[in-house]
Motif scaffolding. Structure first.
Motif, mmCIF file in Angstrom:
data_model
loop_
_atom_site.group_PDB
_atom_site.id
_atom_site.type_symbol
_atom_site.label_atom_id
_atom_site.label_comp_id
_atom_site.label_asym_id
_atom_site.label_seq_id
_atom_site.Cartn_x
_atom_site.Cartn_y
_atom_site.Cartn_z
ATOM 1 N N GLN A 1 -10.742 -6.248 5.497
ATOM 2 C CA GLN A 1 -8.868 -7.066 6.123
ATOM 3 C C GLN A 1 -7.851 -6.546 5.398
ATOM 4 O OE1 GLN A 1 -11.896 -9.569 6.345
ATOM 5 N NE2 GLN A 1 -12.158 -9.294 8.717
ATOM 6 N N GLU A 2 -7.891 -6.223 4.062
ATOM 7 C CA GLU A 2 -6.857 -6.612 2.978
ATOM 8 C C GLU A 2 -6.079 -5.532 3.076
ATOM 9 O OE1 GLU A 2 -9.986 -7.382 2.144
ATOM 10 O OE2 GLU A 2 -9.870 -9.899 2.104
ATOM 11 N N GLY A 3 -6.630 -4.717 3.517
ATOM 12 C CA GLY A 3 -6.022 -3.269 3.216
ATOM 13 C C GLY A 3 -5.339 -3.356 4.865
ATOM 14 N N GLY A 4 -5.929 -3.581 6.019
ATOM 15 C CA GLY A 4 -4.241 -3.847 6.649
ATOM 16 C C GLY A 4 -3.302 -5.081 6.473
ATOM 17 N N ALA A 5 -3.438 -6.134 6.035
ATOM 18 C CA ALA A 5 -3.170 -6.729 5.207
ATOM 19 C C ALA A 5 -2.177 -6.210 3.739
ATOM 20 C CB ALA A 5 -3.266 -7.781 4.926
ATOM 21 N N ASN A 6 -2.125 -5.800 3.256
ATOM 22 C CA ASN A 6 -1.622 -5.146 2.767
ATOM 23 C C ASN A 6 -0.584 -4.025 3.041
ATOM 24 O OD1 ASN A 6 -2.673 -6.392 0.062
ATOM 25 N ND2 ASN A 6 -4.005 -4.343 -0.221
ATOM 26 N N ALA A 7 -1.130 -3.357 3.468
ATOM 27 C CA ALA A 7 0.533 -2.529 4.264
ATOM 28 C C ALA A 7 0.897 -3.048 4.934
ATOM 29 C CB ALA A 7 -0.361 -1.424 5.418
ATOM 30 N N VAL A 8 0.968 -4.197 5.740
ATOM 31 C CA VAL A 8 2.112 -4.617 7.005
ATOM 32 C C VAL A 8 2.457 -5.707 5.756
ATOM 33 C CG1 VAL A 8 2.368 -6.446 8.072
ATOM 34 C CG2 VAL A 8 1.061 -5.496 8.689
ATOM 35 N N THR A 9 2.706 -6.156 4.746
ATOM 36 C CA THR A 9 2.672 -6.313 3.539
ATOM 37 C C THR A 9 4.110 -5.910 2.799
ATOM 38 O OG1 THR A 9 0.722 -8.150 3.227
ATOM 39 C CG2 THR A 9 2.828 -8.217 1.400
ATOM 40 N N PHE A 10 3.378 -5.060 2.171
ATOM 41 C CA PHE A 10 4.442 -3.582 1.983
ATOM 42 C C PHE A 10 5.269 -3.131 2.670
ATOM 43 C CE2 PHE A 10 5.786 0.748 1.536
ATOM 44 C CZ PHE A 10 5.954 0.543 0.566
ATOM 45 N N LEU A 11 5.112 -2.744 3.799
ATOM 46 C CA LEU A 11 6.456 -3.243 5.635
ATOM 47 C C LEU A 11 7.200 -4.156 4.898
ATOM 48 C CD1 LEU A 11 4.448 -0.537 7.101
ATOM 49 C CD2 LEU A 11 5.966 0.545 5.406
ATOM 50 N N ALA A 12 6.784 -4.821 4.708
ATOM 51 C CA ALA A 12 7.610 -6.078 5.368
ATOM 52 C C ALA A 12 8.474 -5.935 4.389
ATOM 53 C CB ALA A 12 6.728 -7.341 6.274
ATOM 54 N N ALA B 1 10.342 -1.839 0.299
ATOM 55 C CA ALA B 1 9.864 -0.208 1.687
ATOM 56 C C ALA B 1 11.243 -0.977 2.302
ATOM 57 C CB ALA B 1 8.835 -1.020 2.522
ATOM 58 N N SER B 2 12.077 -0.742 1.592
ATOM 59 C CA SER B 2 13.622 -0.851 2.501
ATOM 60 C C SER B 2 14.508 0.163 2.744
ATOM 61 C CB SER B 2 14.698 -1.165 1.460
ATOM 62 O OG SER B 2 14.602 -0.271 -0.122
ATOM 63 N N TYR B 3 13.591 1.550 2.187
ATOM 64 C CA TYR B 3 13.633 2.838 2.141
ATOM 65 C C TYR B 3 13.504 3.604 3.071
ATOM 66 C CZ TYR B 3 16.399 7.540 0.833
ATOM 67 O OH TYR B 3 16.997 9.093 1.319
ATOM 68 N N VAL B 4 11.962 3.131 3.841
ATOM 69 C CA VAL B 4 10.986 3.347 4.349
ATOM 70 C C VAL B 4 11.957 3.333 6.081
ATOM 71 C CG1 VAL B 4 8.837 3.178 6.075
ATOM 72 C CG2 VAL B 4 9.208 2.841 3.848
ATOM 73 N N THR B 5 12.310 4.151 6.977
ATOM 74 C CA THR B 5 12.517 4.221 7.795
ATOM 75 C C THR B 5 12.284 3.901 9.087
ATOM 76 O OG1 THR B 5 13.887 6.505 7.951
ATOM 77 C CG2 THR B 5 15.412 5.027 7.063
ATOM 78 N N GLY B 6 11.186 4.741 8.843
ATOM 79 C CA GLY B 6 9.645 5.563 10.849
ATOM 80 C C GLY B 6 8.899 5.952 10.070
ATOM 81 N N ILE B 7 7.948 5.223 10.519
ATOM 82 C CA ILE B 7 6.457 5.602 9.816
ATOM 83 C C ILE B 7 5.953 5.936 10.719
ATOM 84 C CG2 ILE B 7 6.143 4.275 8.412
ATOM 85 C CD1 ILE B 7 4.631 5.949 6.949
ATOM 86 N N VAL B 8 4.605 6.553 10.915
ATOM 87 C CA VAL B 8 3.076 6.735 11.534
ATOM 88 C C VAL B 8 1.894 6.033 10.895
ATOM 89 C CG1 VAL B 8 0.914 6.810 13.281
ATOM 90 C CG2 VAL B 8 3.842 7.534 13.391
ATOM 91 N N LEU B 9 2.051 5.031 10.073
ATOM 92 C CA LEU B 9 0.852 4.890 9.250
ATOM 93 C C LEU B 9 -0.386 4.402 10.053
ATOM 94 C CD1 LEU B 9 0.306 4.520 5.895
ATOM 95 C CD2 LEU B 9 1.019 1.746 6.783
ATOM 96 N N LEU B 10 -1.693 5.115 10.039
ATOM 97 C CA LEU B 10 -2.806 5.256 9.788
ATOM 98 C C LEU B 10 -3.637 4.344 9.270
ATOM 99 C CD1 LEU B 10 -3.963 8.477 11.363
ATOM 100 C CD2 LEU B 10 -2.759 6.378 12.422
ATOM 101 N N VAL B 11 -3.898 2.774 9.343
ATOM 102 C CA VAL B 11 -5.121 2.164 8.464
ATOM 103 C C VAL B 11 -5.685 1.699 8.959
ATOM 104 C CG1 VAL B 11 -4.531 -0.122 7.234
ATOM 105 C CG2 VAL B 11 -2.301 0.588 7.385
ATOM 106 N N ASP B 12 -6.482 2.972 8.659
ATOM 107 C CA ASP B 12 -8.469 3.331 9.653
ATOM 108 C C ASP B 12 -9.678 3.348 8.775
ATOM 109 O OD1 ASP B 12 -7.734 5.378 8.329
ATOM 110 O OD2 ASP B 12 -8.064 6.604 10.933
#
Length: 60
Positions: free
Chosen positions: A26-37, A41-52
């Motif tokens: 579960q930490e994989g998804g949590a890490n992705a969300v934490t990074f994007l928040a 990640a201020s330079y990320v304006t749009g992405i499709v991120l598969l955490v699968d």
């Protein structure tokens, strides 16, 4: 977490169906969300991120 399938079945399934050959945590998804928040990640304006964890073997 309660497992619904025996470990032997899970191992065979992972080696056959998951590109990384293992189930993720579960930490994989949590890490992705934490990074994007985060401000990092201020330079990320749009992405499709598969955490699968490699479950999607085929492109969509």
């Amino acid at each position: 977490m309660k497992r619904t399938h025996p470990e032997e079945w899970r191992t065979r399934f992972a080696s056959r169906e998951i590109a990384l050959r293992d189930f993720g945590q579960q930490e994989g998804g949590a890490n992705a969300v934490t990074f994007l928040a985060s401000p990092r990640a201020s330079y990320v304006t749009g992405i499709v991120l598969l955490v699968d964890d490699g479950m999607r073997r085929y492109s969509f």
